[in-house]
Scaffold this motif. Structure first.
Motif, PDB file in Angstrom:
ATOM      1  N   THR A  46       0.821  -1.210   0.000  1.00 21.95           N
ATOM      2  CA  THR A  46       0.000   0.000   0.000  1.00 21.95           C
ATOM      3  C   THR A  46       0.855   1.262   0.000  1.00 21.95           C
ATOM      4  N   ASN A  47       1.817   1.325   0.909  1.00 17.57           N
ATOM      5  CA  ASN A  47       2.689   2.503   0.960  1.00 17.57           C
ATOM      6  C   ASN A  47       3.463   2.661  -0.337  1.00 17.57           C
ATOM      7  N   GLY A  48       3.933   1.542  -0.884  1.00 12.50           N
ATOM      8  CA  GLY A  48       4.677   1.593  -2.133  1.00 12.50           C
ATOM      9  C   GLY A  48       3.844   2.109  -3.281  1.00 12.50           C
ATOM     10  N   TRP A  49       2.601   1.667  -3.350  1.00 15.77           N
ATOM     11  CA  TRP A  49       1.717   2.121  -4.416  1.00 15.77           C
ATOM     12  C   TRP A  49       1.465   3.621  -4.285  1.00 15.77           C
ATOM     13  N   LEU A  50       1.156   4.079  -3.073  1.00 18.76           N
ATOM     14  CA  LEU A  50       0.869   5.496  -2.855  1.00 18.76           C
ATOM     15  C   LEU A  50       2.102   6.374  -3.088  1.00 18.76           C
ATOM     16  N   THR A  51       3.261   5.913  -2.615  1.00 15.76           N
ATOM     17  CA  THR A  51       4.478   6.714  -2.741  1.00 15.76           C
ATOM     18  C   THR A  51       5.074   6.599  -4.146  1.00 15.76           C
ATOM     19  N   GLY A  52       5.062   5.404  -4.719  1.00 17.37           N
ATOM     20  CA  GLY A  52       5.617   5.201  -6.057  1.00 17.37           C
ATOM     21  C   GLY A  52       4.873   5.978  -7.127  1.00 17.37           C
ATOM     22  N   ARG A  53       3.582   6.155  -6.930  1.00 17.27           N
ATOM     23  CA  ARG A  53       2.767   6.940  -7.880  1.00 17.27           C
ATOM     24  C   ARG A  53       2.765   8.426  -7.528  1.00 17.27           C
ATOM     25  N   ASP A  74      18.348   4.150  -0.922  1.00 15.25           N
ATOM     26  CA  ASP A  74      18.186   5.566  -0.606  1.00 15.25           C
ATOM     27  C   ASP A  74      17.139   5.765   0.501  1.00 15.25           C
ATOM     28  N   GLY A  75      17.158   4.865   1.490  1.00 17.13           N
ATOM     29  CA  GLY A  75      16.248   4.980   2.618  1.00 17.13           C
ATOM     30  C   GLY A  75      14.821   4.551   2.331  1.00 17.13           C
ATOM     31  N   ARG A  76      14.635   3.781   1.277  1.00 16.94           N
ATOM     32  CA  ARG A  76      13.272   3.366   0.902  1.00 16.94           C
ATOM     33  C   ARG A  76      13.170   1.854   0.734  1.00 16.94           C
ATOM     34  N   ILE A  77      12.004   1.372   1.078  1.00 11.31           N
ATOM     35  CA  ILE A  77      11.667  -0.044   0.875  1.00 11.31           C
ATOM     36  C   ILE A  77      10.333  -0.062   0.145  1.00 11.31           C
ATOM     37  N   GLY A  78      10.317  -0.616  -1.043  1.00  6.99           N
ATOM     38  CA  GLY A  78       9.089  -0.624  -1.835  1.00  6.99           C
ATOM     39  C   GLY A  78       8.564   0.780  -2.080  1.00  6.99           C
ATOM     40  N   GLU A  83      11.025   4.925   7.478  1.00  6.49           N
ATOM     41  CA  GLU A  83      10.336   5.438   8.654  1.00  6.49           C
ATOM     42  C   GLU A  83       8.883   4.965   8.698  1.00  6.49           C
ATOM     43  N   ASP A  84       8.282   4.779   7.520  1.00 12.31           N
ATOM     44  CA  ASP A  84       6.899   4.290   7.485  1.00 12.31           C
ATOM     45  C   ASP A  84       6.780   2.907   8.111  1.00 12.31           C
ATOM     46  N   LEU A  85       7.793   2.073   7.911  1.00 17.15           N
ATOM     47  CA  LEU A  85       7.759   0.740   8.528  1.00 17.15           C
ATOM     48  C   LEU A  85       7.826   0.842  10.042  1.00 17.15           C
ATOM     49  N   ALA A  86       8.683   1.706  10.545  1.00 18.12           N
ATOM     50  CA  ALA A  86       8.792   1.888  11.990  1.00 18.12           C
ATOM     51  C   ALA A  86       7.507   2.481  12.554  1.00 18.12           C
ATOM     52  N   PHE A  87       6.976   3.491  11.890  1.00 17.91           N
ATOM     53  CA  PHE A  87       5.746   4.129  12.334  1.00 17.91           C
ATOM     54  C   PHE A  87       4.593   3.115  12.336  1.00 17.91           C
ATOM     55  N   GLY A  88       4.485   2.331  11.271  1.00 22.24           N
ATOM     56  CA  GLY A  88       3.443   1.306  11.183  1.00 22.24           C
ATOM     57  C   GLY A  88       3.592   0.246  12.255  1.00 22.24           C
ATOM     58  N   PHE A  89       4.835  -0.160  12.511  1.00 18.84           N
ATOM     59  CA  PHE A  89       5.108  -1.133  13.571  1.00 18.84           C
ATOM     60  C   PHE A  89       4.586  -0.610  14.905  1.00 18.84           C
ATOM     61  N   GLY A  90       4.903   0.630  15.211  1.00 19.62           N
ATOM     62  CA  GLY A  90       4.458   1.227  16.464  1.00 19.62           C
ATOM     63  C   GLY A  90       2.946   1.306  16.562  1.00 19.62           C
ATOM     64  N   LEU A  91       2.288   1.704  15.488  1.00 22.85           N
ATOM     65  CA  LEU A  91       0.829   1.817  15.502  1.00 22.85           C
ATOM     66  C   LEU A  91       0.150   0.462  15.678  1.00 22.85           C
ATOM     67  N   VAL A  92       0.609  -0.525  14.946  1.00 23.13           N
ATOM     68  CA  VAL A  92       0.001  -1.856  15.043  1.00 23.13           C
ATOM     69  C   VAL A  92       0.272  -2.462  16.414  1.00 23.13           C
ATOM     70  N   LEU A  93       1.501  -2.335  16.904  1.00 20.05           N
ATOM     71  CA  LEU A  93       1.822  -2.877  18.222  1.00 20.05           C
ATOM     72  C   LEU A  93       1.012  -2.175  19.302  1.00 20.05           C
ATOM     73  N   LEU A  94       0.892  -0.858  19.229  1.00 21.80           N
ATOM     74  CA  LEU A  94       0.105  -0.119  20.223  1.00 21.80           C
ATOM     75  C   LEU A  94      -1.344  -0.613  20.240  1.00 21.80           C
ATOM     76  N   THR A  95      -1.920  -0.815  19.073  1.00 20.00           N
ATOM     77  CA  THR A  95      -3.290  -1.310  18.993  1.00 20.00           C
ATOM     78  C   THR A  95      -3.415  -2.681  19.650  1.00 20.00           C
ATOM     79  N   CYS A  96      -2.473  -3.566  19.380  1.00 22.43           N
ATOM     80  CA  CYS A  96      -2.511  -4.912  19.956  1.00 22.43           C
ATOM     81  C   CYS A  96      -2.273  -4.893  21.467  1.00 22.43           C
ATOM     82  N   VAL A  97      -1.400  -4.030  21.926  1.00 21.80           N
ATOM     83  CA  VAL A  97      -1.132  -3.910  23.368  1.00 21.80           C
ATOM     84  C   VAL A  97      -2.387  -3.427  24.096  1.00 21.80           C
TER      85      VAL A  97
END
Length: 110
Positions: A46-53, A74-78, A83-97
């Motif tokens: 999803t992030n790749g589609w939004l950012t790549g376009r 260059d600091g990007r994955i897909g 940073e989006d991966l870290a931010f997403g990790f935090g959001l999903v983990l917070l929700t589960c916690v």
């Protein structure tokens, strides 16, 4: 403050919340890591589609890497900043916690 710093702080805060404040220990379970692998796969798509376009753009002054949008490197994955991966990790983990903590609290009240 940069997106990089905010994402890193967010991850640390949620890990502290999981392990020492709420003591849910969500990240110590295999279920969490299997579930997160599924979630991160779709997050990258999803992030790749939004950012790549170039539907979503990031200020190169606040992320790792430059304004150059590449699939990897260059600091990007897909196409999305790491940073989006870290931010997403935090959001999903917070929700589960919170979900786990509230569930335990509800069970204790019964």
């Amino acid at each position: 403050m940069s997106y990089t710093a905010l994402a890193a702080i967010g991850v640390v805060v949620v890990l502290v919340l999981d392990l020492w404040v709420a003591r849910t220990r969500v990240i110590t379970t295999a279920v969490w890591w299997i579930s997160y692998a599924i979630i991160v796969f779709f997050q990258v798509l999803t992030n790749g589609w939004l950012t790549g376009r170039r539907i979503v753009n990031y200020n190169p002054d606040v992320i790792i890497g430059s304004e150059k949008v590449t699939m990897f490197g260059d600091g990007r994955i897909g196409y999305a900043p790491v940073e989006d991966l870290a931010f997403g990790f935090g959001l999903v983990l917070l929700t589960c916690v919170v979900w786990t903590w509230l569930g335990r609290r509800d069970q204790a009240q019964r």
